[in-house]
Motif scaffolding. Structure first.
Motif, PDB file in Angstrom:
ATOM      1  N   ARG A   1       1.621   0.215   6.355  1.00  0.00           N
ATOM      2  CA  ARG A   1       1.425   0.246   7.810  1.00  0.00           C
ATOM      3  C   ARG A   1       1.140   1.778   8.163  1.00  0.00           C
ATOM      4  O   ARG A   1       0.393   2.022   9.077  1.00  0.00           O
ATOM      5  CB  ARG A   1       2.867  -0.048   8.364  1.00  0.00           C
ATOM      6  N   ARG A   2       1.795   2.881   7.329  1.00  0.00           N
ATOM      7  CA  ARG A   2       1.356   4.253   7.762  1.00  0.00           C
ATOM      8  C   ARG A   2      -0.075   4.537   7.394  1.00  0.00           C
ATOM      9  O   ARG A   2      -0.568   5.593   8.111  1.00  0.00           O
ATOM     10  CB  ARG A   2       2.321   5.117   6.813  1.00  0.00           C
ATOM     11  N   ASP A   3      -0.746   4.093   6.362  1.00  0.00           N
ATOM     12  CA  ASP A   3      -2.047   4.533   5.968  1.00  0.00           C
ATOM     13  C   ASP A   3      -2.748   3.418   5.526  1.00  0.00           C
ATOM     14  O   ASP A   3      -3.003   3.196   4.089  1.00  0.00           O
ATOM     15  CB  ASP A   3      -1.881   5.769   5.145  1.00  0.00           C
ATOM     16  N   ARG A   4      -3.155   2.388   6.370  1.00  0.00           N
ATOM     17  CA  ARG A   4      -3.607   1.143   5.972  1.00  0.00           C
ATOM     18  C   ARG A   4      -4.999   1.632   5.200  1.00  0.00           C
ATOM     19  O   ARG A   4      -5.278   1.002   4.223  1.00  0.00           O
ATOM     20  CB  ARG A   4      -4.053   0.161   7.039  1.00  0.00           C
ATOM     21  N   GLU A   5      -5.712   2.538   5.591  1.00  0.00           N
ATOM     22  CA  GLU A   5      -7.121   2.617   4.995  1.00  0.00           C
ATOM     23  C   GLU A   5      -7.082   3.222   3.682  1.00  0.00           C
ATOM     24  O   GLU A   5      -7.980   3.065   2.915  1.00  0.00           O
ATOM     25  CB  GLU A   5      -7.958   3.685   5.922  1.00  0.00           C
ATOM     26  N   ALA A   6      -6.008   4.056   3.392  1.00  0.00           N
ATOM     27  CA  ALA A   6      -5.713   4.689   1.993  1.00  0.00           C
ATOM     28  C   ALA A   6      -5.502   3.579   0.980  1.00  0.00           C
ATOM     29  O   ALA A   6      -6.094   3.533  -0.087  1.00  0.00           O
ATOM     30  CB  ALA A   6      -4.815   5.818   1.885  1.00  0.00           C
ATOM     31  N   VAL A   7      -4.628   2.594   1.486  1.00  0.00           N
ATOM     32  CA  VAL A   7      -4.268   1.557   0.520  1.00  0.00           C
ATOM     33  C   VAL A   7      -5.708   0.453   0.325  1.00  0.00           C
ATOM     34  O   VAL A   7      -5.941  -0.074  -0.904  1.00  0.00           O
ATOM     35  CB  VAL A   7      -3.264   0.546   1.245  1.00  0.00           C
ATOM     36  N   ARG A   8      -6.293   0.516   1.349  1.00  0.00           N
ATOM     37  CA  ARG A   8      -7.561  -0.382   1.327  1.00  0.00           C
ATOM     38  C   ARG A   8      -8.460   0.364   0.450  1.00  0.00           C
ATOM     39  O   ARG A   8      -9.131  -0.427  -0.460  1.00  0.00           O
ATOM     40  CB  ARG A   8      -8.257  -0.578   2.542  1.00  0.00           C
ATOM     41  N   SER A   9      -8.589   1.561   0.550  1.00  0.00           N
ATOM     42  CA  SER A   9      -9.637   2.328  -0.490  1.00  0.00           C
ATOM     43  C   SER A   9      -9.323   2.080  -2.016  1.00  0.00           C
ATOM     44  O   SER A   9     -10.202   1.907  -2.828  1.00  0.00           O
ATOM     45  CB  SER A   9      -9.760   3.606   0.141  1.00  0.00           C
ATOM     46  N   GLU A  10      -8.118   2.170  -2.206  1.00  0.00           N
ATOM     47  CA  GLU A  10      -7.284   2.120  -3.669  1.00  0.00           C
ATOM     48  C   GLU A  10      -7.771   0.762  -3.878  1.00  0.00           C
ATOM     49  O   GLU A  10      -8.191   0.557  -5.090  1.00  0.00           O
ATOM     50  CB  GLU A  10      -6.004   2.511  -3.457  1.00  0.00           C
ATOM     51  N   LEU A  11      -7.462  -0.178  -3.152  1.00  0.00           N
ATOM     52  CA  LEU A  11      -7.601  -1.638  -3.691  1.00  0.00           C
ATOM     53  C   LEU A  11      -9.378  -1.896  -4.040  1.00  0.00           C
ATOM     54  O   LEU A  11      -9.591  -2.544  -5.011  1.00  0.00           O
ATOM     55  CB  LEU A  11      -7.212  -2.612  -2.490  1.00  0.00           C
ATOM     56  N   MET A  12     -10.012  -1.206  -3.054  1.00  0.00           N
ATOM     57  CA  MET A  12     -11.582  -1.357  -3.431  1.00  0.00           C
ATOM     58  C   MET A  12     -11.933  -0.629  -4.719  1.00  0.00           C
ATOM     59  O   MET A  12     -12.936  -1.149  -5.298  1.00  0.00           O
ATOM     60  CB  MET A  12     -12.281  -0.612  -2.205  1.00  0.00           C
TER      61      MET A  12
END
Length: 884
Positions: free
Chosen positions: A155-166
């Motif tokens: 929740r704090r940094d969704r974009e960072a988590v998304r980038s790692e998953l990609m």
């Protein structure tokens, strides 16, 4: 063993990455995420998607993957360091490799092995062991905290988590395909798009069918024209053609040549191939020229195979077009944004990594899209598409629709086959430069609830461009509609206040036309509350409608301005000394735009016509006054063009069914003759003109007998009838004679509201209904297209009065031939009146129809009292001589 353990911890990060890929695959490929997202889209208060167990596992794996990386790196570094020191000592341990090696090893080797062993044991149980246990504890803590901390970090940094998953799972956005629910909705959307495209094609085919039906009709008429052209006509264009050879070969007319083949012509003796080609080309030129002159007229009384095919095609096209218009409106209302927003959901990943606000927007778009595809939008569009592509109407239904609304049929026909009705001559007499300026005038039609004919569009442009004009279109061409369209256009441009002055008899009709054909607010300024209504109009705007008499009570503040004054039947104010003329000019001083309307603006004198123009454009009136002696010349019409515009029915409504006029001559009975002669000899003008209607018993009236015959024929043909008389007594007695078939007569004593009620009752009445009317009251401003028979009980003293009365039925919107019957008595003043009217009508037409102000002092048009008195004196002499 410790080294193996250390090496295992060094590979933890790689294990976590593999776990991410595993969990991502399970979540996406299995459809778990798609199902979870779909459920949350449907729920009114959806739970956070990260609370889904499978999602939590993925987020935990991502958390561990990201946070074990530094620990694994430290373990790897420690492993490399420990392995280096162990490898240095490992050789010294060879004496301790086994029991035998130790037994036979020399003392110094045993001592070295013991020293190495002590050092390695101290190293691994001391420094390295401590580091290894710390690393193990870190990894253990991360695994324990993953379930708790992973959602917070997400929740704090969704974009960072998304980038790692990609990075770890590159096919994240495509795995599993789109959400099945969204795919279903887009599948339905595609169905609608294909149905709409099919509807567009179907409508185009309907239009093609109209054009084809017209082409067949005109081709037949062109062939009929060619049939009347003898083959000798070819001599004019093709010298050297052997006409005798053509005739002997069976080619008697241009039609014979046109339908024949080139080879048939060439087979004739003396006709070469080149000559055959030239003959065919000439016949085709004749056909093309004949086709240019063909104008189509549709009438419910002319139901041939060809006209029925056209009417059927038009009915189908109208039905299809109306449905397609609604379909397009529905499509425009759905701007596609819901579909776009829903498409961005993809396989659910975009929803997973969106913040709460974006998730709310996704859900909003999805619900809107689902409502469209599963709700009224889908069903309505499908139904409209099916309606567009639906079956055509049968011939009877098509003709009934044409009779209900011939104007719409004519407008559509003009649109599909321009010029076929001959209504494209909108310029109609304007000088070229002015016509070009008027053509360039643009106006908006928002708020207009009816279609305008091309000539009406031209009239509206003229009104708007010139601002102060006199529109003199013939009766039945829709002057009222043009005025309403002009007001609507001004309203669309930001104007707010309009005022109409008209005779009391047509005030209700004006109010109904305004509200029926536009979104303008109609304010009736008449009767006891006229001042309150007028004040309301001043405050709130709209279109105020008042009468000439009421204007005497109306006044405006000096600074008040309104946007257009319309004066209907403007010939009522042609005499400047009258109170109604003064009031109209007084109110007109508060506006820059004025529209006078009349079908008979030039009824009496040039000076009276110039008086009207003087109110509108004084400078133009002065110029016209200087050349009044040229009133019958084109120069006068051109000079009047900036202010006076008049079109004739035959010029702009060529599709209007024929008007058939007959003179029904009756022979006076003995009783009628006695009454007539007594009236003439006593100088009773009125009695002489209505003698046939004054017999005590109408069964002995020759005109009444003929009237009953005409009415019976009309009823048999499904027609309704208007009966006009100048006098009240014939109307009263006709109603007594006809009983229930006859409505109450419209006379000058009937209030405007009551007139409208009578007309509405007549419109709703069955075939055979009769509406009697006093020609002064029912001949002006009323629209009675439901009647197609007009009967005049006696000849009128004014051509204009008679023409106005006939125009109540013979006007735009009439679907049938109009039958005009004049009841006339032989050997009476009727004969002399008709003779004089025949002479004067031609003069009147030149004056009124072409705006050429002929010298009215010669008495054209009217038969005045003096002239009629002379007729009566001559008739009295004839009667006296008869008995002498």
């Amino acid at each position: 063993m410790l080294l193996e353990l250390l090496q295992e911890e060094a590979g933890a990060s790689a294990q976590m990455e593999a776990l991410v890929r595993e969990k991502a695959g399970e979540l996406l490929d299995s459809g778990i995420l798609a199902e979870a997202v779909t459920e949350r889209l449907r729920e009114e208060r959806p739970a956070p998607l990260e609370e889904e167990p499978a999602v939590q596992e993925l987020l935990s794996a991502l958390f561990l993957s990201r946070n074990t990386a530094p620990v694994s790196a430290a373990a790897a570094a420690l492993t490399r360091s420990a392995r280096g020191q162990v490898e240095e000592r490992i050789g010294e341990l060879s004496a301790a490799a086994g029991t035998l090696s130790w037994l036979f090893a020399p003392g110094w080797k045993k001592a070295a092995a013991e020293t190495a062993f002590e050092e390695l044991t101290g190293l691994l149980n001391g420094k390295y062991r401590e580091e290894i246990l710390r690393i193990r504890d870190q990894l253990g803590s991360l695994k324990e905290d993953a379930v708790r901390l992973a959602p917070e970090e997400f929740r704090r940094d969704r974009e960072a988590v998304r980038s790692e998953l990609m990075q770890l799972y590159p096919k994240t956005l495509t795995a599993g395909g789109a959400l099945p629910e969204v795919e279903r909705l887009f599948s339905r959307k595609k169905e609608l798009e294909e149905a709409a495209e099919a509807a567009e094609r179907a409508y185009a085919e309907c239009r093609d069918a109209v054009a084809e039906a017209v082409q067949k009709k005109t081709a037949k008429e062109a062939l009929a024209i060619l049939s009347g052209i003898p083959v000798e006509a070819f001599l004019l264009k093709l010298p050297g053609v052997r006409v005798k050879t053509l005739r002997e070969g069976g080619f008697a007319t241009a039609a014979d040549v046109f339908v024949s083949s080139r080879w048939n012509l060439e087979s004739l003796s003396g006709i070469s191939g080149e000559m055959a080609d030239r003959i065919k080309e000439c016949a085709q030129e004749f056909a093309a020229e004949a086709g240019k002159r063909i104008r189509l007229r549709l009438s419910a009384d002319d139901r041939t195979e060809e006209t029925t095919a056209i009417v059927e095609a038009l009915a189908a096209c109208r039905k299809s077009g109306e449905a397609l218009t609604k379909l397009r409106e529905v499509q425009r209302a759905e701007n596609g944004q819901a579909a776009v927003g829903t498409a961005r959901l993809g396989n659910g990943v975009n929803y997973l990594f969106a913040n709460e606000k974006t998730r709310g927007l996704f859900r909003e778009k999805y619900l809107a899209f689902r409502e469209q595809m599963d709700g009224e939008y889908y069903s309505k569009l499908r139904a409209l598409a099916e309606e567009v592509t639906g079956g055509t109407a049968g011939p009877e239904e098509a003709w009934e629709e044409f009779i209900r609304d011939p104007v719409a049929a004519g407008t559509l026909l003009e649109e599909i086959v321009p010029g076929i009705l001959g209504n494209d001559e909108g310029v109609c007499g304007l000088p070229e430069e002015l016509a070009r300026e008027v053509f360039d005038e643009n106006f908006r039609t928002e708020g207009l609830r009816c279609e305008l004919r091309p000539y009406q569009i031209w009239g509206v442009k003229y009104i708007l461009h010139q601002e102060r004009v006199l529109l003199g279109d013939e009766m039945g061409l829709g002057k009222t509609v043009q005025a309403i369209a002009a007001m609507t256009a001004l309203k669309a441009a930001g104007k707010t206040h309009f005022l109409v002055i008209c005779p009391a008899g047509i005030l209700p009709n004006w109010c109904r036309e305004i509200t029926g054909k536009s979104t303008l607010r109609a304010v009736r300024v008449h009767g006891a509350d006229k001042l309150e209504a007028f004040a309301s109009w001043r405050k709130n705007g709209g279109c105020a409608v008042t009468t000439y008499e009421t204007t005497d009570a109306l006044s405006l503040p000096e600074e008040f301005r309104f946007d257009l004054l319309v004066v209907d039947e403007a010939h009522y104010i042609k005499n400047p000394g009258t109170k109604r003329s003064f009031n109209a000019r007084r109110l007109g001083a508060h506006t820059e735009r004025m529209l006078f309307m009349t079908g008979t603006a030039l009824e009496n004198r040039v000076d009276e016509m110039l008086s009207l123009i003087g109110i509108l454009q004084p400078e133009t009136a002065e110029k016209l006054r200087d050349i009044a002696f040229l009133s019958s010349a084109p120069q006068f019409r051109d000079a009047a063009a900036p202010v006076y515009y008049r079109r004739k029915r035959e010029d702009v409504l060529r599709e209007l069914p024929d008007k058939i006029e007959t003179q029904e001559w009756c022979i006076l009975t003995e009783e009628e003759e006695k009454l007539y002669e007594a009236a003439v000899l006593s100088g009773n003008y009125a009695g002489a003109r209505q003698a046939s209607w004054t017999v005590p018993d109408l069964s002995r009236s020759s005109k009444a007998e003929r009237l009953l015959q005409l009415l019976a024929d009309a009823e048999q043909e499904g027609r309704k009838t208007l009966v006009f008389s100048f006098f009240l007594e014939p109307l009263r007695r006709i109603r007594e004679l006809l009983g229930e078939k006859c409505l109450p007569p419209i006379t000058g004593a009937v209030a405007p509201n009551r007139r409208q009620q009578i007309i509405e009752a007549f419109d709703a009445a069955p075939a055979g209904a009769v509406l009697p009317a006093q020609i002064q009251a029912g001949g002006t401003g009323l629209n009675i297209q439901s009647a197609s028979v007009v009967i005049l009980c006696e000849p009128q003293m004014k051509p204009s009065a008679e023409n106005q009365a006939i125009s109540r039925a013979y006007r735009m919107g009439q679907a049938r031939k109009v039958l005009v019957c004049r009841l006339l008595s032989e050997d009476t003043v009727d004969e002399r009146i008709m003779e004089m009217l025949a002479d004067k009508q031609d003069i009147f037409n030149a004056f009124a129809d072409e705006s050429a102000a002929a010298d009215m002092e010669r008495g054209c048009g009217d038969i005045g009292n003096e002239t009629f008195g002379e007729i009566m004196r001559e008739e009295a002499e004839r009667i006296r001589a008869k008995y002498a």
